[in-house]
Design an enzyme around this catalytic site. Structure first.
Site, PDB file in Angstrom:
ATOM      1  N   SER A 238       0.845  -1.233   0.210  1.00 25.99           N
ATOM      2  CA  SER A 238      -0.035  -0.087   0.057  1.00 25.99           C
ATOM      3  C   SER A 238       0.928   1.112   0.011  1.00 25.99           C
ATOM      4  CB  SER A 238      -0.887   0.229   1.341  1.00 25.99           C
ATOM      5  OG  SER A 238      -1.799  -1.019   1.261  1.00 25.99           O
ATOM      6  N   GLU A 310       2.133   6.067   2.938  1.00 28.08           N
ATOM      7  CA  GLU A 310       2.788   5.168   4.022  1.00 28.08           C
ATOM      8  C   GLU A 310       4.093   4.650   3.662  1.00 28.08           C
ATOM      9  OE1 GLU A 310       1.729   0.519   4.725  1.00 28.08           O
ATOM     10  OE2 GLU A 310       0.032   1.833   4.456  1.00 28.08           O
TER      11      GLU A 310
END
Length: 322
Positions: A238, A310
């Site tokens: 992600s 992230e």
């Protein structure tokens, strides 16, 4: 001004430090992207890690502490500092609980892979880590990021954690350890995030279980990752964090923006998952960053959402166990 050549000569005197010069970083990243590091060190133990970092700190040399490289995007340009790898800091063992206490714990060195930790638990019929089956990277990196898999976080299973940090009193890096309360952990964030604390060891709370059930459950999570396409191309999983206030996952938001499949250079927003950017061949860091900027710009213009990355982008060096 620091001198890498002199630093290399200093480290050559220590047998417990493996030294590599002009080391390619792309093979050490799951993205398979990046230039070279002027110097890369692989300490064999915590003592040699402290020794290396103490010298680096005193000489004011830019550095980055690298774990499995699964959540990192290295810059296309060469890194003129020092990369310190935890690759050789490995080891797993079961910790005996005091009489009358329930459950057990596994002590893992920071450089141990999450895969080896989960496998170790399975072989010893210990349950509690199945959701992390198939998660790439190292124990140190997973704790640093408070990795989250199938609604289970590292903070849910973390016990005592050991780390090293700079001590002004001792003029060196020293080791400390502590059990951190749940209040000090957040979504994709740990007590070590954005700090100079370097994780060297972690304990993981587990409980006795049936071996067949543990293995079966773990295999199910691995298969789900495969079905989602996590292993199809080099990537870092992600790219953006999920934000509950947005009302839906970031992957869904990017899908609604019609950006899935968008390609710049050798990088592409995965056709099978909006929150994954993949290297389809010859991708550069600038290609990935351009796609990140595209997603952030469109999300802001369309929904007013500020997407938060992230992954960690490494250019001038920072402290991390990624």
């Amino acid at each position: 001004m620091y001198n890498i050549t002199q630093a290399a000569e200093n480290f050559k005197r220590h047998e417990s430090l493996r030294l590599l010069q002009n080391e390619a970083l792309a093979p050490r990243s799951s993205f398979k992207i990046g230039g070279k590091a002027a110097l890369l060190l692989e300490p064999e133990n915590t003592k040699s890690l402290c020794l290396a970092l103490t010298f680096i700190k005193k000489e004011k040399i830019p550095y980055f502490v690298l774990g499995g490289g699964t959540n990192v995007l290295f810059d296309d340009q060469d890194f003129d500092g020092i990369v310190v790898s935890t690759k050789k800091l490995c080891g797993l063992e079961i910790i005996e609980k005091n009489q009358g206490e329930e459950g057990a714990a596994i002590r893992a060195k920071a450089g141990s892979s999450v895969a080896s930790l989960v496998s170790f638990a399975e072989k010893n019929s210990l349950s509690g880590l199945e959701e992390f089956a198939g998660l790439p990277g190292t124990v140190g990196g997973a704790l640093y990021m408070n990795a989250r898999c199938f609604d289970r976080e590292m903070s849910n299973v973390a016990g005592k954690i050991a780390w090293i940090e700079w001590s002004r009193e001792e003029d060196s890096f020293v080791q400390k350890e502590e059990i951190f309360p749940s209040s000090e952990w957040q979504y994709k964030k740990s007590p070590f995030s954005n700090s100079e604390k370097i994780i060297v060891e972690g304990q993981f709370l587990v409980s006795p279980g049936q071996a067949e059930e543990i293995v079966k459950k773990g295999a199910g999570f691995v298969q789900e990752r495969k079905d989602k396409g996590h292993y199809k191309f080099p990537c870092a999983g992600s790219v953006f964090k999920n934000n509950r206030s947005f009302g839906r996952p970031t992957g869904k938001i990017i899908d609604e923006l019609g950006l899935k499949g968008s390609k710049i250079g050798g990088a592409q927003i995965a056709p099978f998952h909006g929150n994954i950017i993949v290297n389809v061949g010859g991708a550069k860091a600038k290609d990935v960053l351009a796609l990140i900027d595209l997603c952030k710009k469109k999300a802001k213009e369309t929904f007013g959402f500020d997407l938060e990355e992230e992954i960690i982008c490494v250019k001038n060096g920072l402290n991390s166990n990624i």
